[in-house]
Design an enzyme around this catalytic site. Structure first.
Site, PDB file in Angstrom:
ATOM      1  N   CYS A  77       0.838  -1.207   0.000  1.00 16.80           N
ATOM      2  CA  CYS A  77       0.000   0.000   0.000  1.00 16.80           C
ATOM      3  C   CYS A  77       0.872   1.255   0.000  1.00 16.80           C
ATOM      4  O   CYS A  77       1.615   1.467  -0.946  1.00 16.80           O
ATOM      5  CB  CYS A  77      -0.999  -0.017   1.157  1.00 16.80           C
ATOM      6  SG  CYS A  77      -2.315   1.207   0.930  1.00 16.80           S
ATOM      7  N   HIS A 175      -4.083  -4.576  -0.277  1.00 17.49           N
ATOM      8  CA  HIS A 175      -3.699  -5.112   1.041  1.00 17.49           C
ATOM      9  C   HIS A 175      -3.793  -6.637   1.034  1.00 17.49           C
ATOM     10  O   HIS A 175      -4.868  -7.186   1.287  1.00 17.49           O
ATOM     11  CB  HIS A 175      -4.626  -4.553   2.122  1.00 17.49           C
ATOM     12  CG  HIS A 175      -4.357  -3.120   2.445  1.00 17.49           C
ATOM     13  ND1 HIS A 175      -3.422  -2.736   3.375  1.00 17.49           N
ATOM     14  CD2 HIS A 175      -4.871  -1.979   1.937  1.00 17.49           C
ATOM     15  CE1 HIS A 175      -3.373  -1.423   3.440  1.00 17.49           C
ATOM     16  NE2 HIS A 175      -4.250  -0.933   2.576  1.00 17.49           N
ATOM     17  N   GLU A 177      -2.876  -8.632   3.208  1.00 20.73           N
ATOM     18  CA  GLU A 177      -3.224  -9.101   4.563  1.00 20.73           C
ATOM     19  C   GLU A 177      -4.718  -9.013   4.845  1.00 20.73           C
ATOM     20  O   GLU A 177      -5.189  -9.526   5.857  1.00 20.73           O
ATOM     21  CB  GLU A 177      -2.393  -8.334   5.610  1.00 20.73           C
ATOM     22  CG  GLU A 177      -2.847  -6.910   5.929  1.00 20.73           C
ATOM     23  CD  GLU A 177      -2.403  -5.851   4.914  1.00 20.73           C
ATOM     24  OE1 GLU A 177      -1.960  -6.228   3.810  1.00 20.73           O
ATOM     25  OE2 GLU A 177      -2.532  -4.653   5.233  1.00 20.73           O
TER      26      GLU A 177
END
Lengths: 193, 252
Positions: A77, A175, A177
Site C-alpha cells: 500500500c 492489502h 493481509e
C-alpha cells in the site's frame, strides 16, 4: 525464516503480523537497520499520508538505508508508493528506489478507491496460484501508473499498477493481509521467493 | 471492476454481539469472533463492529476483542462507538482495525475529523451520520445514538465532514432502521451525489431488492445490515447472486 517488518510508526503493522501468524510465520518488528539488513526477507507496510511517513523514515535514517537492501523486499500500500520517486500527495520526494511517479486519481468515481477490485496481467512468482480477475482489497487515493515494472494491474477506471517488481523490491498497492484467500496466497508466495 | 460492498454490522456489548431494533430492544446474537469468521467465509466484503458499552473499563474489553477479531479474519473491518480522541483511535488501529467510525464526537468536535485524517490518513476515517426526516425539518443529523436533533442538514454535514477529511460516510436513516421496508433511497442518493467519498447505506434492509435499489437507484457504494444477516433471514451468497443477476458488480 528471519522475517522482519519495518517499524516506522506509519501503518497497520498488526494486521500484517496477524496475517503472517495465520500462515504460521512469526515476524520481527524493527526499525533498527542492522536487524533489517540481517533479515532473509523484509515487509514494508504503510498506511496514511506520504510526507508524514517519509518524515518517520528520515527520523530513523531508513530513507538512506532501505535502498541498500538486497534481499526480497515487499512494500504494501503506502509502502509501495514510498519506494517510488515522487508523490503528488503533499508534493513529496520518496525513497527513489523505483523510478516511477505516484499520482492522485483524477476521476469522477469515488476517491478513495475503496473495496474489492480485480487483478489482471499477473506476472512473476508472486502471483503463483492466483487467478486472473481474482479480487483483492484496496483503499487508496494515489496510484502508480502502468510501467515496465508493473507485474499486475487493476482498473479504476483506467488501469494502474496493482503490483510492481524492480530488482529485489516487490510491492503491492492492495492489502494482501486483508484480501482473503488470494491475499494469503500472495503473502505465502513472497515468503517462498 | 470495483464491486459494491455488502457489510454486516455487529453491535457489541460486553464482548457479545447484540442488535438494537430502532436503537432499543436489544437481543443477543452471538459471539463476535465466530460470527466474524462465518461472515468472512460467507463472502461479506467488510464488517463493522459498534461498541455500545458505556464505561471506560468496558472499552478496554472492546480493544481486546478488536485484537481477537483481527487475529482471526482476513477481510477489512471498521470499529466504532465512543471514540473521541486520537488516542482512542490509535489503540483500535494498533489492535488491528482497518478503519474507525466516529459519530457524536464528530458533531461535538468537528476538528477531530481533521486531526484523525492528519494522523492516520483519511482512508481509515469513516464518519457515521444518523439522520431523520420530518416534514418540519427535512433530513437532519441526530446525535447521541439518535436521541438529539442537531442543527445540521444532512447533505451539508456530509459535505462538511468530507472537506474535513472523512474518507467514507456511513449513513443511517433512523426512519428506516429496523423497519425492513428498504433503505432511505432519496437521502442516500443525495449524499452520495454530494460527496466524492464512498457512502454506505444503512437502515431498513429487508429484502434482496432493497440492496439492489440502494446500489442502482441511490448510487450507494456499500450497504450495511445487521439483524437480517444475524438471524439468517438473508444469506450473503444468495444476496450476491441475486445482485449479479440485477447487473450489480459484486465479488463472488
Amino acid at each position: 525464516m528471519n522475517l522482519v517488518i519495518v517499524d516506522y510508526k506509519a501503518g497497520n503493522v498488526q494486521s500484517v503480523l496477524f496475517a503472517l501468524e495465520r500462515l504460521g510465520v512469526q515476524a520481527k518488528l524493527s526499525s533498527d537497520f542492522e536487524t533489517i539488513k540481517a533479515a532473509d526477507k523484509v515487509i514494508f507496510p504503510g498506511v496514511g499520508e506520504a510526507s508524514a511517513a517519509m518524515a518517520q523514515l528520515k527520523a530513523r535514517n531508513l530513507d538512506k538505508l532501505l535502498p541498500e537492501l538486497e534481499q526480497p523486499f515487499f512494500g504494501v500500500c503506502l509502502g509501495m508508493q514510498l519506494l517510488c520517486q515522487h508523490s503528488e500527495e503533499s508534493d513529496t520526494d520518496l525513497l527513489g528506489i523505483i523510478p516511477l511517479p505516484v499520482k492522485r486519481f483524477q476521476t469522477d468515481l469515488k476517491v478513495p478507491h475503496m473495496g474489492w477490485n480485480q487483478l489482471a496481467n499477473l506476472k512473476t512468482p508472486l502471483f503463483e496460484g492466483v487467478a486472473e480477475q481474482d479480487f483483492v482489497y484496496y483503499v487508496h487515493s494515489f496510484y502508480v501508473p502502468l510501467s515496465e515494472y508493473t507485474i499486475a494491474q487493476t482498473s479504476y477506471p483506467d488501469a494502474f499498477s496493482a503490483a510492481l517488481q524492480y530488482k529485489n523490491f516487490y510491492a503491492a498497492q492492495f492489502h494482501p493481509e486483508k484480501s482473503g484467500a488470494a491475499g494469503s496466497q500472495i503473502l505465502q508466495n513472497f515468503l517462498a521467493l | 471492476m470495483l464491486t459494491k460492498r455488502i457489510i454486516p454490522c455487529l453491535d457489541i456489548k460486553n464482548g457479545r454481539c447484540v442488535k438494537g431494533i430502532q436503537f432499543e430492544n436489544i437481543r443477543d446474537a452471538g459471539d463476535p469472533v465466530q460470527l466474524a469468521k462465518w461472515y468472512a467465509e460467507q463472502g461479506a466484503d467488510e464488517l463493522v463492529f459498534l461498541d455500545i458499552t458505556a464505561t471506560n473499563e468496558e472499552r478496554k474489553t472492546f480493544a481486546e476483542l478488536v485484537r481477537d477479531i483481527a487475529r482471526h479474519i482476513d477481510i477489512p473491518f471498521t470499529v466504532g462507538g465512543g471514540i473521541s480522541s486520537v488516542a482512542d483511535v490509535e489503540v483500535l488501529l494498533m489492535a488491528g482495525a482497518d478503519k474507525v467510525s466516529i459519530n457524536s464526537s464528530a458533531i461535538k468536535n468537528p476538528a477531530l475529523i481533521e486531526e484523525l485524517a492528519k494522523h492516520f490518513g483519511s482512508q481509515c476515517v469513516t464518519v457515521a451520520i444518523d439522520t431523520k426526516y420530518t416534514e418540519a425539518t427535512g433530513w437532519k443529523v441526530y446525535t447521541r445514538a439518535g436521541t438529539i436533533e442537531t442543527e445540521h442538514a444532512t447533505v451539508d454535514w456530509a459535505k462538511k465532514v468530507t472537506e474535513l477529511g472523512a474518507g467514507e460516510i456511513l449513513l443511517t436513516s433512523m426512519n428506516n432502521d429496523g423497519t425492513k421496508a428498504g433503505f432511505a433511497l432519496d437521502i442516500t442518493k443525495a449524499v452520495s451525489e454530494a460527496v466524492t467519498v464512498p457512502v454506505i447505506a444503512s437502515g431498513g434492509a429487508g429484502t434482496m431488492q432493497h440492496f439492489s435499489d440502494a446500489f442502482k437507484e441511490a448510487n450507494a457504494d456499500a450497504a450495511l445490515a445487521a439483524s437480517l444477516f444475524h438471524f439468517r433471514e438473508l444469506e450473503i451468497p444468495v444476496l450476491k447472486n441475486f445482485l449479479k443477476t440485477q447487473g450489480v458488480d459484486v465479488r463472488i
